[in-house]
Design a protein around this motif. Structure first.
Motif: not given
Ligand code: SF4
Ligand code: SF4
Lengths: 542, 352
Positions: A378, A381, A431, A436, A438, B3, B8, B10-12, B14
């Motif tokens: 991932e 953050e 998700y 990103s 957590p 992290p 584990y 994740h949607r792509p 950002s």
């Protein structure tokens, strides 16, 4: 033939995940070759840890009880195979902390010889229907058999058979949703052992006297649904008329208790209310299977089906004895060199095994050999931009960005006011988070801190109570002493007066005072004795 | 935080992706604007972008943050483009740079960077500059003005005097002036037509730029970058107020359509008031936020002394956002409709 659920209640939030179950969903359940050594952590369920009743050097038979349940919310533990107890001591367990915990080590003798088995039921599957069972006997039996929830929560099953007083149990839900990606053990179980699940379900419906039973299966497991339906159709209509297979949409986390109950019944459990109080109870399919193995065959819970998948040569569904080594299982499945770790549980709610190895427990349903290809790292953050994606995805209707903000700020009391205890740690928020973050990791931390604070508070309260009582006692003793002195003085003067007056009898007042003083003394002693007595712990250990 | 914790998967998505989509959604509007004004806009966007990245980089470095990683989120670019689009296109380069400075350095980084700023940075830039340089910020190029690219660049970089003759009142200005001076026409439309400021359905030329912004905004809605709450509430509230005023006195007040498609209304509704950081986050909060911004923007642009009201309206609503969010918390799943919704500021806690 299969009835689609005409109307289901859509819970808020939730996410659509790629199921990624293909690797193992077509692989039949196979047996793991019997390991030579089994390590059984004592704590295999929610509630109190059972107490070991064997010691190093003891010979045990398969299915023999090796640790006894301690209190009501606790379940016994049994030897998964015959052999010799080698040690009772601390060994690493499958837990994100990687800490060691008390365990019993059994060296298998290879014979796998059963001890004495005492099934609860003597009759065959169809005959026991309409029989009246003593619910308490069943509860104690299952506690002795060590049956706990096998969907991951490992809550002792017998506790869930206790009905809420005054509330009729209307619906029994069988959780075959299996909503986490990769996991296929319940799918296979339903396909291959549907008949036993149905038998167990009939037993439970008779025992609990429910109006209807719903077997909930996500729409990505049509074969399992057909198998269950066929197993139902093979039974007498009069016995299974109230049981239905219902196909639910595959929205993660449809298999979560509150969400599943709502989806099927439209009943929302308010904060702090258990589903039993709504007249609903829910069991995982694997748990019902285990219940059936126990009541019909006298087999305690000593093995379970584990999906082994990810970066392995031979993904599949293995039936393994409890206590088998995770590393051995991965080796057996052919973990590739590219794998860099093992996820225990599904990819949404599981954890990375901190060391290379730990034993299989009652609640571990899936092992995933992790590789960077399967789980790309991932991004680092970033700051939260309050985009509210997380709030839209949260199936519990929480505001994860607020929880995150206050957890980060260390203001855990505020997180409580944003209902952090309602968080089921499903991971939907993380998700979808573009930053990103957590998030569940922060929430687990905040919950831990709150728990610790609550414990401290409790201890401080006890200390304060003790202190206050001591102060009270000292004050009282002082008062008593003063009173005694005064009495003595009064008696003296009275005596003097009597002597002086030459009266014949002792004055009645002083006699009454003496009685009172004696009574006061008695209570004081009783109080002190009480404080010496060990008081039961306040607060509940659950 | 560790992290390596669940989930584990994740949607792509950002922050960079969201910001890029916003930039992409601005493109149609920029194109229409270019056709209307000329290439000067590109120069302004360039100046704003470079100075924004520079300021952001320096400040991130100074604050000890990962510079490259944070610059990559492209949030500074969005601010820069919004500044370039809301400032007059022929304003001198230093005005744009000052605007960017206030937005990035003061309003964003000094408050703690992305995610921490209580006010919309681009609107801080606009507000500061219009108060400090009211004349410069009101010089909009006259209709039909055709200037060569080199001449536009000369004006921006101060080699040519910024001739007042090149500028004219915007349609919004014209109405405001009329409202105050009592030069009455039969209706506002006629007034604007008399000044050659009325196009097909709103301010001439601007209507098409705004339509292009609208397309971009709808694109953002479809892509899920913004939610419908703020734009809808903004548009509904502004139209409603405009409708009432227009019905009361069409000789002084323009119709709702004109208002929506003039000035920065649509840009504000879809691209500015939707800023997640400084706006509301709860659904009901967003509705109130949008509606409030729409009402205030109308009041300020019609009755206030500034050419348009979007900036101040949004900033004022930014002030109220935390409070709105506190009072608009959605119900936790499971809480029954009859159960009182507990607010987070109440001391009582739920039994876990
Ligand atoms: S999804 Fe992530 S960035 Fe968006 S509001 Fe939630 S925590 Fe913040
Ligand atoms: S982990 Fe908790 S906060 Fe996040 S989506 Fe799940 S329930 Fe909501």
């Amino acid at each position: 033939m299969l009835k689609r659920l005409r109307q289901f209640f859509r819970f808020p939030g939730g996410i659509h995940l790629a199921h990624r179950k293909e690797a193992s969903s077509e692989k039949a359940i196979t047996q793991l070759p019997l390991p030579e050594k089994l390590i059984l952590p004592l704590r295999q369920s929610a509630g109190a840890t059972p107490v070991p009743i064997v010691k190093a050097g003891d010979k045990v038979k398969k299915g023999q009880r090796i640790a006894a349940a301690e209190g009501w919310i606790s379940a016994s533990l049994h030897a998964p195979t015959s052999g010799t107890v080698r040690d009772v001591g601390d060994y690493p367990v499958a837990h994100p902390s990687g800490l060691a915990a008390p365990s019993i080590v059994i060296e298998a003798d290879g014979e796998d010889a059963w001890g004495e088995r005492q099934p609860f039921l003597e009759q065959t599957a169809t005959e026991y229907a309409r029989q009246v069972f003593n619910p308490e006997r069943v509860q104690h039996y299952l506690q002795d058999m060590g049956v706990v929830g096998m969907g991951g929560a490992v809550f002792p099953s017998h506790v869930k058979l206790v009905k809420a007083p005054g509330i009729p149990l209307e619906t029994l839900i069988v959780n075959g949703a299996e909503c986490e990606p990769f996991v296929t053990c319940d799918d296979r179980l339903m396909r291959e052992r549907a008949d036993e699940i149905i038998s167990g379900l009939i037993f439970l419906t008779e025992l609990l006297g429910v109006r209807e039973a719903l077997i909930a299966i996500e729409n990505n497991k049509p074969e399992a649904a057909v198998a269950m339906q066929n197993a139902l159709a093979a039974r007498l209509e009069s016995v299974v008329h109230h049981i239905r297979v219902v196909i639910i949409p595959a929205i993660y986390p449809a298999g979560s208790l509150k969400q599943l109950v709502y989806m099927l019944t439209g009943k929302r459990a308010p904060i702090g209310v258990l589903p039993t109080q709504l007249g609903v109870q829910c069991f995982n399919v694997a748990t019902i299977h285990a219940i059936w193995r126990a009541v019909a065959h006298g087999e305690p819970l000593i093995r379970r089906i584990v999906t082994v998948t990810g970066d392995v040569e031979r993904p599949g569904n293995l039936e393994v004895p409890l206590g088998a080594s995770i590393a051995d299982i991965l080796r057996y499945a052919g973990m590739r060199g590219s794998a860099d770790g093992c996820l225990v549980g599904g990819p949404m709610m599981g954890f990375l095994l901190p060391h290379g190895d730990a034993p299989i427990g009652k609640g571990i349903h899936c092992l995933i050999a992790r590789s960077p290809q399967l789980f790309p790292p991932e991004a680092p953050e970033s700051p939260c931009i309050r985009c509210t994606s997380c709030a839209e995805a949260c199936p519990q209707g929480l505001l994860p960005y607020e929880l995150y903000w206050w957890s980060r700020a260390g203001d855990f009391a505020k997180t409580q006011r944003y209902h952090i205890h309602e968080c089921i740690e499903c991971g939907c928020c993380a998700y979808v988070c573009p930053a990103s973050i957590p998030l569940p990791q922060y929430f687990r931390f905040a919950k831990d801190q709150l728990r610790a604070a609550a414990k401290n508070q409790e201890m401080a309260d006890q200390a304060r109570e003790r202190f206050e009582f001591r102060q009270f006692r000292i004050e009282r003793e002082k008062a008593e002493r003063a009173e005694k002195l005064a009495q003595a003085a009064r008696a003296q003067s009275a005596k003097r007066a009597v002597e002086q007056a030459g009266a014949s009898s002792a004055p009645p007042t002083s006699e009454a005072e003496a009685i009172i003083a004696a009574a006061v003394e008695r209570t004081r002693m009783a109080h002190e004795a009480e404080t010496i007595d060990p008081k039961p712990e306040p607060g509940n250990p659950a | 935080m560790n992290p390596f914790s669940a989930p584990y998967l994740h949607r792509p998505v950002s922050i960079q992706r969201s910001m890029n989509l916003v930039l992409l959604a601005l493109l149609p509007g920029i194109l229409a604007y270019l056709l209307l004004i000329g290439p000067a806009l590109v120069v302004q966007i360039f100046i704003a972008s470079v100075s924004a990245l520079l300021f952001e980089g320096v400040l991130l470095y100074w604050r000890g943050k990962p510079v490259k990683e944070r610059l990559h989120d492209h949030s500074a670019l969005v601010t820069a483009w919004l500044i370039a689009l809301t400032f007059p296109p022929l304003s001198p380069w230093w005005l744009t740079v000052i605007g960017v400075f206030f937005a990035i350095v003061i309003a964003k980084q000094l408050y703690g960077g992305l995610g921490q700023n209580p006010f919309n940075p681009a609107m801080i830039a606009f507000a500061v500059c219009i108060i400090a340089f009211p004349a410069l910020m009101s010089q909009w190029p006259a209709q039909g003005l055709t200037l060569s690219f080199s001449r536009q660049v000369e004006i921006i970089f101060g080699f040519a005097p910024h001739l007042d003759a090149l500028t004219s009142a915007t349609p919004l200005d014209a109405i405001k002036t009329a409202l105050k001076t009592d030069v009455l026409h039969d209706n506002v439309q006629e007034l604007l037509m008399s000044q050659n400021l009325y196009g097909t359905f709103a301010g001439r030329g601007w209507e098409w730029v705004t339509t292009a912004y609208l397309c971009g905004g709808i694109f953002l809605l479809i892509m899920g970058v913004i939610s419908w709450h703020v734009p809808l509430a903004f548009i509904v509230s502004m139209s409603a107020l405009a409708l009432v005023c227009w019905l009361v006195d069409p000789t002084r007040f323009a119709d709702p359509l004109f208002h929506l498609f003039s000035g920065g209304a649509i840009l504000g509704a879809f691209f500015i008031a939707t800023d997640p950081v400084s706006g509301c986050a709860t659904p009901r909060g967003k509705l109130i936020f949008g509606a409030g911004a729409g009402l205030l923007a109308y009041l300020i642009r019609v009755f206030g002394s500034f050419p348009d009201g979007i900036a101040f309206a949004v900033l004022l609503m930014n002030l109220t956002a935390p409070l709105l969010d506190l009072y608009c918390q959605p119900r936790v799943f499971g809480a029954l409709p009859s159960m009182p919704v507990k607010r987070a500021d109440e001391e009582k806690e739920d039994a876990p």
